[in-house]
Design a protein around this motif. Structure first.
Motif, PDB file in Angstrom:
ATOM      1  N   GLU A 128      42.995  10.747  32.498  1.00 15.24           N
ATOM      2  CA  GLU A 128      44.017  11.471  33.266  1.00 15.24           C
ATOM      3  C   GLU A 128      43.468  11.870  34.633  1.00 15.24           C
ATOM      4  N   VAL A 129      44.364  11.911  35.597  1.00 11.59           N
ATOM      5  CA  VAL A 129      43.995  12.273  36.967  1.00 11.59           C
ATOM      6  C   VAL A 129      44.729  13.558  37.344  1.00 11.59           C
ATOM      7  N   LEU A 130      43.978  14.482  37.915  1.00 11.50           N
ATOM      8  CA  LEU A 130      44.553  15.721  38.446  1.00 11.50           C
ATOM      9  C   LEU A 130      44.567  15.628  39.959  1.00 11.50           C
ATOM     10  N   ASP A 131      45.754  15.626  40.536  1.00 12.82           N
ATOM     11  CA  ASP A 131      45.902  15.606  41.994  1.00 12.82           C
ATOM     12  C   ASP A 131      45.770  17.040  42.479  1.00 12.82           C
ATOM     13  N   VAL A 179      39.688  13.121  35.822  1.00 14.13           N
ATOM     14  CA  VAL A 179      39.207  12.897  37.181  1.00 14.13           C
ATOM     15  C   VAL A 179      40.085  13.717  38.106  1.00 14.13           C
ATOM     16  N   ALA A 180      39.467  14.420  39.035  1.00 16.52           N
ATOM     17  CA  ALA A 180      40.208  15.186  40.037  1.00 16.52           C
ATOM     18  C   ALA A 180      40.216  14.388  41.336  1.00 16.52           C
ATOM     19  N   ARG A 181      41.352  14.396  42.015  1.00 17.07           N
ATOM     20  CA  ARG A 181      41.447  13.743  43.326  1.00 17.07           C
ATOM     21  C   ARG A 181      41.624  14.811  44.378  1.00 17.07           C
ATOM     22  N   ALA A 182      40.706  14.835  45.330  1.00 17.15           N
ATOM     23  CA  ALA A 182      40.690  15.879  46.356  1.00 17.15           C
ATOM     24  C   ALA A 182      40.688  15.270  47.746  1.00 17.15           C
ATOM     25  N   ALA A 183      41.461  15.876  48.632  1.00 17.97           N
ATOM     26  CA  ALA A 183      41.478  15.445  50.028  1.00 17.97           C
ATOM     27  C   ALA A 183      40.432  16.184  50.849  1.00 17.97           C
ATOM     28  N   SER A 184      39.925  17.311  50.311  1.00 18.21           N
ATOM     29  CA  SER A 184      38.955  18.103  51.071  1.00 18.21           C
ATOM     30  C   SER A 184      37.857  18.631  50.164  1.00 18.21           C
ATOM     31  N   VAL A 223      34.105  10.659  50.761  1.00 16.11           N
ATOM     32  CA  VAL A 223      33.004  10.984  49.855  1.00 16.11           C
ATOM     33  C   VAL A 223      31.939  11.841  50.535  1.00 16.11           C
ATOM     34  N   ALA A 224      31.578  11.506  51.761  1.00 16.58           N
ATOM     35  CA  ALA A 224      30.523  12.243  52.455  1.00 16.58           C
ATOM     36  C   ALA A 224      30.900  13.705  52.662  1.00 16.58           C
ATOM     37  N   ALA A 225      32.114  13.977  53.112  1.00 19.94           N
ATOM     38  CA  ALA A 225      32.539  15.356  53.378  1.00 19.94           C
ATOM     39  C   ALA A 225      32.627  16.166  52.090  1.00 19.94           C
ATOM     40  N   VAL A 226      33.161  15.572  51.030  1.00 21.46           N
ATOM     41  CA  VAL A 226      33.295  16.298  49.772  1.00 21.46           C
ATOM     42  C   VAL A 226      31.915  16.542  49.162  1.00 21.46           C
ATOM     43  N   THR A 227      31.037  15.558  49.219  1.00 21.80           N
ATOM     44  CA  THR A 227      29.674  15.728  48.711  1.00 21.80           C
ATOM     45  C   THR A 227      28.963  16.845  49.469  1.00 21.80           C
ATOM     46  N   THR A 228      29.137  16.889  50.769  1.00 23.24           N
ATOM     47  CA  THR A 228      28.530  17.940  51.592  1.00 23.24           C
ATOM     48  C   THR A 228      29.075  19.303  51.194  1.00 23.24           C
ATOM     49  N   ALA A 229      30.359  19.392  50.991  1.00 22.60           N
ATOM     50  CA  ALA A 229      30.974  20.681  50.609  1.00 22.60           C
ATOM     51  C   ALA A 229      30.459  21.165  49.257  1.00 22.60           C
ATOM     52  N   LEU A 230      30.216  20.234  48.332  1.00 24.18           N
ATOM     53  CA  LEU A 230      29.739  20.618  46.998  1.00 24.18           C
ATOM     54  C   LEU A 230      28.231  20.896  46.955  1.00 24.18           C
ATOM     55  N   ALA A 231      27.535  20.601  48.046  1.00 25.85           N
ATOM     56  CA  ALA A 231      26.083  20.832  48.095  1.00 25.85           C
ATOM     57  C   ALA A 231      25.739  22.321  47.913  1.00 25.85           C
ATOM     58  N   VAL A 232      26.667  23.216  48.169  1.00 26.59           N
ATOM     59  CA  VAL A 232      26.413  24.652  47.967  1.00 26.59           C
ATOM     60  C   VAL A 232      26.183  24.981  46.497  1.00 26.59           C
ATOM     61  N   LEU A 233      26.510  24.045  45.598  1.00 23.93           N
ATOM     62  CA  LEU A 233      26.361  24.289  44.164  1.00 23.93           C
ATOM     63  C   LEU A 233      25.043  23.777  43.605  1.00 23.93           C
ATOM     64  N   VAL A 275      35.062  13.572  40.798  1.00 19.73           N
ATOM     65  CA  VAL A 275      35.973  13.974  41.866  1.00 19.73           C
ATOM     66  C   VAL A 275      36.117  12.745  42.749  1.00 19.73           C
ATOM     67  N   GLU A 276      37.326  12.240  42.834  1.00 21.00           N
ATOM     68  CA  GLU A 276      37.586  11.073  43.672  1.00 21.00           C
ATOM     69  C   GLU A 276      38.191  11.532  44.988  1.00 21.00           C
ATOM     70  N   THR A 277      37.753  10.872  46.063  1.00 22.38           N
ATOM     71  CA  THR A 277      38.211  11.252  47.389  1.00 22.38           C
ATOM     72  C   THR A 277      38.079  10.082  48.358  1.00 22.38           C
ATOM     73  N   ALA A 278      38.867  10.128  49.402  1.00 23.72           N
ATOM     74  CA  ALA A 278      38.756   9.132  50.467  1.00 23.72           C
ATOM     75  C   ALA A 278      37.572   9.442  51.375  1.00 23.72           C
TER      76      ALA A 278
END
Length: 139
Positions: free
Chosen positions: A41-44, A67-72, A127-137, A122-125
């Motif tokens: 299942e995908v969560l938008d 799988v979650a789909r995130a734009a940011s 990848v670099a920006a989302v990976t950077t944002a999650l680096a705080v974790l 987490v799927e996204t268009a």
């Protein structure tokens, strides 16, 4: 000379268990490009917080992950926090609105594994920006 069986060697116990896999981090290899069919299942995450909350309440009590789909990156971070909140029985909407970074980075390995069995990617268009944002974790 007669055979003396009273001095037979003792059997040697062998461990045949599978070695534990190394603990994964909360966000290690979590982000990936959008796939056509993730197989679960995908969560938008563009949905409103109420719809995201309802999805999470349902999925964390099921037998499969999602799988979650995130734009940011901000929304991806909110999804991580909300998924953990759903697993812990905490306020999902509060976690979506204000992720508790100290709590998330302090999760013990069994809690991280439970989380990773539910939020598979987490799927996204971007990848670099989302990976950077999650680096705080990363602890």
């Amino acid at each position: 000379m007669p055979h003396d069986s009273s001095h037979a060697p003792e059997p040697v116990a062998l461990s045949l268990s599978v070695p534990p896999r190394p603990a994964r981090g909360l966000t290690e290899d979590l982000v990936r490009p959008v796939t056509a069919d993730p197989g679960v299942e995908v969560l938008d995450l563009a949905l409103g917080d109420e719809a995201v909350s309802a999805f999470l309440v349902r999925i964390v009590h099921g037998d499969s992950g999602f799988v979650a789909r995130a734009a940011s990156g901000e929304r991806a971070l909110a999804a991580v926090a909300a998924t953990v909140a759903a697993l812990c029985g905490e306020d999902i909407r509060a976690a979506l609105a204000a992720p508790d970074l100290a709590f998330l980075t302090g999760l013990k390995p069994p809690a991280v594994e439970a989380f990773r069995e539910v939020l598979l990617a987490v799927e996204t268009a971007d990848v670099a920006a989302v990976t950077t944002a999650l680096a705080v974790l990363k602890s």
